[in-house]
Design an enzyme around this catalytic site. Structure first.
Site, PDB file in Angstrom:
ATOM      1  N   CYS A   1      -0.001   3.909   2.696  1.00 46.20           N
ATOM      2  CA  CYS A   1       0.438   3.455   4.021  1.00 46.20           C
ATOM      3  C   CYS A   1       1.879   3.882   4.283  1.00 46.20           C
ATOM      4  O   CYS A   1       2.223   4.330   5.381  1.00 46.20           O
ATOM      5  CB  CYS A   1       0.334   1.941   4.130  1.00 46.20           C
ATOM      6  SG  CYS A   1      -1.332   1.278   3.912  1.00 46.20           S
TER       7      CYS A   1
ATOM      8  N   CYS B   1       0.831  -1.217   0.000  1.00 42.93           N
ATOM      9  CA  CYS B   1       0.000   0.000   0.000  1.00 42.93           C
ATOM     10  C   CYS B   1       0.862   1.263   0.000  1.00 42.93           C
ATOM     11  O   CYS B   1       1.556   1.546   0.972  1.00 42.93           O
ATOM     12  CB  CYS B   1      -0.923  -0.038   1.216  1.00 42.93           C
ATOM     13  SG  CYS B   1      -1.756   1.506   1.576  1.00 42.93           S
TER      14      CYS B   1
END
Length: 325
Positions: free
Chosen positions: A35, A32
């Site tokens: 993230c 991700c």
């Protein structure tokens, strides 16, 4: 200083929800992008606000901890959840640092039994007295912890990061609360001078600095460290200055403290010439001497008050990733 806990099992997570009053949780995935973008912000919050058994920051990898992710209905990364006494009270989807910081600091302030001085003008900082200047907030959390440097400090005492910690100094705690705790302050080593380099994650407008110094009462022949007296401040230096180098460079502002400047918490407020501190990416604090004839200076905490501007390395945050199956 407490560190973020990496969750390795549902039981570990459940146990933390029971043992820690507040648990801040980062549900993330290695693949991700958003993230990874917001991870440094999360780590900064963790470093400055974590308290053992009180406020705990954890990370949950949704790919390896699918049971936890499913239980809490995690469908997109990153998702941040805040638990208070085991109950979910906040859920934030996406890499929005302002929203994350606001939610975490608000709850942390409530957990301390009052305002922690974050975000709102006119608020104190738990153990500190007095109000913040109207329109300004505590921006100490913008300090880049990895870039902090301190010259001439005695290694027997706390490291440089303790200076910008929000916790109540042990020097203000009594009895059992202070007994057995580490030396959570800094003392100079070979003489009374200290040199601190503080880089920031954002460009700041710095209105005020606060220095807390809590030397113990004198006992017999024991040498008691001094409080800072003369403080020279430099802005936007790319690195820490050497002591000789500082003597050759004009400071942005020099301040001399006297006994009346220290309040009941051992904190002195340094009012800055605000016009000179409008676009600050780093500060160097040079403590030139102490308020006595000793050879050591003690500093417990440093607080930065002002406004947060743009990130130093601006970049667009990626949108929340696709729903995770």
């Amino acid at each position: 200083m407490s560190k973020t806990v990496q969750i390795s099992s549902p039981k570990q997570f459940d146990d933390l929800l029971k043992s820690s009053k507040i648990v801040v949780t980062d549900f993330y995935a290695d693949w991700c992008g958003p993230c990874k973008t917001i991870a440094p912000v999360y780590e900064q919050l963790s470093a400055s606000l974590s308290r053992p058994n009180h406020i705990t920051f954890v990370k949950v990898n949704v790919d390896t901890q699918k049971e936890i992710a499913a239980k809490h209905d995690i469908t997109a990364m990153p998702t941040f959840m805040i638990f208070n006494q085991g109950q979910a009270v906040e859920k934030i989807k996406g890499a929005d640092p302002r929203k994350l910081q606001a939610a975490v600091k608000k709850l942390a302030a409530e957990a301390e039994g009052g305002s922690s001085g974050f975000g709102a003008s006119g608020s104190g900082s738990g153990w500190r007295t007095g109000d913040l200047p109207r329109g300004y907030s505590d921006v100490t959390d913008q300090v880049d912890l990895k870039g902090l440097e301190l010259l001439n400090s005695d290694s027997e005492f706390g490291g440089v990061r303790i200076l910008v910690d929000q916790s109540k100094p042990t020097g203000l705690q009594k009895g059992k609360a202070a007994a057995g705790k580490d030396k959570d302050w800094v003392e100079s080593d070979t003489d009374e001078q200290l040199m601190l380099f503080m880089p920031f994650q954002s460009t700041l407008k710095v209105h005020t600095l606060q220095i807390t110094s809590l030397p113990p009462p004198a006992e017999d022949d024991e040498e008691v460290p001094m409080r800072p007296k003369t403080v020279q401040i430099y802005i936007n230096r790319p690195h820490i200055l050497g002591f000789e180098e500082a003597d050759d460079i004009p400071s942005t502002q020099a301040i001399t403290l006297s006994e009346k400047d220290w309040d009941s918490t051992g904190t002195a407020t340094l009012s800055l010439r605000f016009v000179k501190f409008q676009n600050v990416t780093s500060l160097v604090l040079f403590i030139v001497d102490g308020d006595g004839e000793g050879e050591r200076v003690r500093v417990d905490r440093i607080r930065v008050i002002g406004e947060t501007g743009e990130k130093r390395d601006p970049g667009k945050l990626e949108k929340v990733g696709d729903d995770h199956d």
